[in-house]
Motif scaffolding. Structure first.
Motif, PDB file in Angstrom:
ATOM      1  N   ALA A 240      35.490  89.276  69.604  1.00 29.57           N
ATOM      2  CA  ALA A 240      35.370  90.447  70.464  1.00 29.57           C
ATOM      3  C   ALA A 240      36.010  90.200  71.824  1.00 29.57           C
ATOM      4  O   ALA A 240      36.445  91.139  72.497  1.00 29.57           O
ATOM      5  CB  ALA A 240      33.897  90.814  70.647  1.00 29.57           C
ATOM      6  N   ARG A 241      36.053  88.931  72.226  1.00 29.19           N
ATOM      7  CA  ARG A 241      36.677  88.602  73.506  1.00 29.19           C
ATOM      8  C   ARG A 241      38.193  88.454  73.402  1.00 29.19           C
ATOM      9  O   ARG A 241      38.848  88.183  74.390  1.00 29.19           O
ATOM     10  CB  ARG A 241      36.072  87.308  74.058  1.00 29.19           C
ATOM     11  CG  ARG A 241      34.614  87.454  74.459  1.00 29.19           C
ATOM     12  CD  ARG A 241      34.037  86.147  74.941  1.00 29.19           C
ATOM     13  NE  ARG A 241      32.603  86.262  75.187  1.00 29.19           N
ATOM     14  CZ  ARG A 241      31.808  85.238  75.463  1.00 29.19           C
ATOM     15  NH1 ARG A 241      32.331  84.005  75.540  1.00 29.19           N
ATOM     16  NH2 ARG A 241      30.521  85.414  75.675  1.00 29.19           N
ATOM     17  N   GLY A 242      38.746  88.608  72.195  1.00 32.41           N
ATOM     18  CA  GLY A 242      40.181  88.617  72.053  1.00 32.41           C
ATOM     19  C   GLY A 242      40.775  87.446  71.306  1.00 32.41           C
ATOM     20  O   GLY A 242      41.992  87.358  71.175  1.00 32.41           O
ATOM     21  N   MET A 243      39.957  86.513  70.809  1.00 35.60           N
ATOM     22  CA  MET A 243      40.496  85.369  70.102  1.00 35.60           C
ATOM     23  C   MET A 243      40.870  85.736  68.669  1.00 35.60           C
ATOM     24  O   MET A 243      40.338  86.692  68.092  1.00 35.60           O
ATOM     25  CB  MET A 243      39.468  84.236  70.062  1.00 35.60           C
ATOM     26  CG  MET A 243      39.084  83.679  71.423  1.00 35.60           C
ATOM     27  SD  MET A 243      37.925  82.289  71.244  1.00 35.60           S
ATOM     28  CE  MET A 243      37.537  81.965  72.954  1.00 35.60           C
ATOM     29  N   THR A 244      41.776  84.957  68.107  1.00 34.90           N
ATOM     30  CA  THR A 244      42.074  85.108  66.686  1.00 34.90           C
ATOM     31  C   THR A 244      40.881  84.591  65.886  1.00 34.90           C
ATOM     32  O   THR A 244      40.011  83.888  66.408  1.00 34.90           O
ATOM     33  CB  THR A 244      43.328  84.328  66.302  1.00 34.90           C
ATOM     34  OG1 THR A 244      43.079  82.924  66.518  1.00 34.90           O
ATOM     35  CG2 THR A 244      44.528  84.768  67.139  1.00 34.90           C
ATOM     36  N   LEU A 278      38.462  83.075  77.197  1.00 37.82           N
ATOM     37  CA  LEU A 278      38.026  81.701  76.962  1.00 37.82           C
ATOM     38  C   LEU A 278      37.767  80.995  78.282  1.00 37.82           C
ATOM     39  O   LEU A 278      36.777  80.278  78.432  1.00 37.82           O
ATOM     40  CB  LEU A 278      39.080  80.938  76.164  1.00 37.82           C
ATOM     41  CG  LEU A 278      38.802  79.437  75.959  1.00 37.82           C
ATOM     42  CD1 LEU A 278      37.482  79.245  75.230  1.00 37.82           C
ATOM     43  CD2 LEU A 278      39.934  78.775  75.209  1.00 37.82           C
ATOM     44  N   SER A 279      38.638  81.237  79.260  1.00 33.51           N
ATOM     45  CA  SER A 279      38.464  80.613  80.563  1.00 33.51           C
ATOM     46  C   SER A 279      37.153  81.044  81.197  1.00 33.51           C
ATOM     47  O   SER A 279      36.406  80.244  81.750  1.00 33.51           O
ATOM     48  CB  SER A 279      39.637  80.974  81.486  1.00 33.51           C
ATOM     49  OG  SER A 279      39.437  80.440  82.763  1.00 33.51           O
ATOM     50  N   ARG A 280      36.850  82.339  81.110  1.00 35.61           N
ATOM     51  CA  ARG A 280      35.596  82.826  81.684  1.00 35.61           C
ATOM     52  C   ARG A 280      34.409  82.255  80.923  1.00 35.61           C
ATOM     53  O   ARG A 280      33.383  81.907  81.499  1.00 35.61           O
ATOM     54  CB  ARG A 280      35.561  84.359  81.629  1.00 35.61           C
ATOM     55  CG  ARG A 280      36.499  85.026  82.615  1.00 35.61           C
ATOM     56  CD  ARG A 280      36.138  86.508  82.772  1.00 35.61           C
ATOM     57  NE  ARG A 280      36.185  87.223  81.503  1.00 35.61           N
ATOM     58  CZ  ARG A 280      37.277  87.824  81.041  1.00 35.61           C
ATOM     59  NH1 ARG A 280      38.390  87.782  81.743  1.00 35.61           N
ATOM     60  NH2 ARG A 280      37.240  88.460  79.895  1.00 35.61           N
TER      61      ARG A 280
END
Length: 389
Positions: A240-244, A278-280
């Motif tokens: 949901a945060r945008g990762m594959t 991921l950084s956040r």
């Protein structure tokens, strides 16, 4: 970084130069020497790549000076005085921030006379055009850093100037006494400044609350031990945060303790948004539980409110200053308009300065807008003239 050499570098005039040429070449020589000194001064104050770039530009300006010195020959022993513009730039370079000087230098490079002067080489004219783009690029970071605060300062001060001038002119045109106009101006200052401060407080607080609502929490650490490994929904958080899907599964395995490392460089993310997610996530769960980067960029709500209040008040007090010094009637309105006009020219000139445009044109634009609003309000006040004593 290199610059093209002048094809006239070995050229000497075959005929005796005219007095007009000598004066013009001496002027060019003095300006090139001054600009070389300005760029070198900025280079000495800068560091790293920026300092090296400015030094190279200074070297190029020195080559241009040599071109004029060579053309002058025996007349080069008495160079002219630098132009007022070059002298002002040197003063600013020594006493003010680099971003303001670079903005002025960008404009100066764009107005080089070498394109029309047959005594200047084509390479020198090309150099000046390149210099403009170099300075534009160097000034970008400074403009970006200033843009937010500068916008707030200019907007707040101009809002105070124009709104309060329009207010007192509109009320003054109705024929009320000077004391009522002054009190109305003070009320306008306080009401406007408080409104600006309150609006900025609500704006920044609301924006921070929106960011907080979107920021990842520590839930993945708190509930990870109880997750069903056969139906692991932890991966859905990272997807949901945008990762594959592959990256999300690897990240979930890290959270469940299957990997000691905190990253897998072989896993790619769909876009920059995913990398930021991921950084956040790392920032929230390992470093700062609040994820303060966005908050630092946004600033504090109280600080923003205080700044807006002060900027508005600093502009709004100017049109009512004549009343504090005993003036009244039409004279107070005229003096107030004059003072506001000077302030509008200054703020507009600052906008033009930082944008690389003509400070005079930007100042006149601000003046026309401010005076237009004030005069329109004055005419409306006359239309509703109450002739109150």
């Amino acid at each position: 970084m290199g610059f093209s050499e002048s094809p006239h570098s070995d050229h000497t005039p075959s005929t005796e130069p005219t007095s007009a040429q000598i004066r013009r070449w001496r002027h060019y020589l003095a300006d090139e020497l001054a600009e070389a000194a300005i760029y070198q001064h900025l280079a000495d104050r800068a560091s790293g790549q920026q300092g090296e770039i400015l030094h190279q530009v200074a070297v190029a300006e020195g080559r241009h000076a040599e071109h004029w010195r060579r053309l002058l020959g025996p007349y080069a022993d008495k160079p002219g005085r630098p132009s007022l513009r070059a002298s002002a730039l040197m003063f600013l370079a020594k006493h003010f921030g680099t971003v303001f000087v670079l903005a002025l230098l960008q404009r100066a490079e764009s107005r080089s006379p070498y394109r029309e002067d047959p005594d200047a080489s084509e390479a020198m004219a090309a150099d000046e055009a390149v210099h403009e783009e170099i300075i534009r690029a160097l000034a970008t970071d400074g403009r970006t850093r200033l843009s937010g605060n500068f916008r707030a300062a200019v907007f707040g001060a101009n809002d105070g100037l124009v709104s309060n001038l329009a207010l007192i002119m509109g009320i003054g045109a109705t024929g009320v006494s000077s004391s009522i106009v002054m009190v109305s101006g003070i009320a306008g200052l306080l009401a406007g400044a408080l409104s600006m401060g309150a609006g900025e407080f609500v704006s920044v607080r609301s924006q921070r609350e929106l960011l907080d609502a979107s920021r990842p929490t520590q839930v993945t650490l708190e509930v990870a031990p109880e997750l069903d490994l056969d139906a692991n929904e932890l991966t859905l958080i990272y997807r949901a945060r945008g990762m594959t899907e592959e990256a999300a599964e690897h990240r979930a395995a890290e959270r469940l303790g299957h990997f000691e490392c905190d990253c897998d460089p072989s896993l790619s993310f769909q876009d920059a948004k995913a990398r930021a997610a991921l950084s956040r996530d790392q920032n929230v769960e390992y470093d700062d539980p609040r994820g303060s980067d966005d908050n630092q960029a946004l600033g504090t709500d109280l600080g923003a409110a205080a700044s807006s209040f002060c900027f508005f008040a600093s502009g709004a007090i100017i049109p009512i200053l004549p009343y504090f010094f005993g003036l009244g009637g039409g004279m107070a309105l005229l003096v107030g308009m004059f003072l506001v006009g000077l302030a509008l020219l200054f703020t507009g000139g600052c906008v033009g300065l930082l944008s690389g445009a003509s400070p005079l044109k930007r100042g006149l634009r601000q003046l026309a807008i401010g005076y237009g609003a004030a005069i329109a309000t004055y005419l409306l006040g006359m239309a509703f003239n109450t002739t109150v004593a």
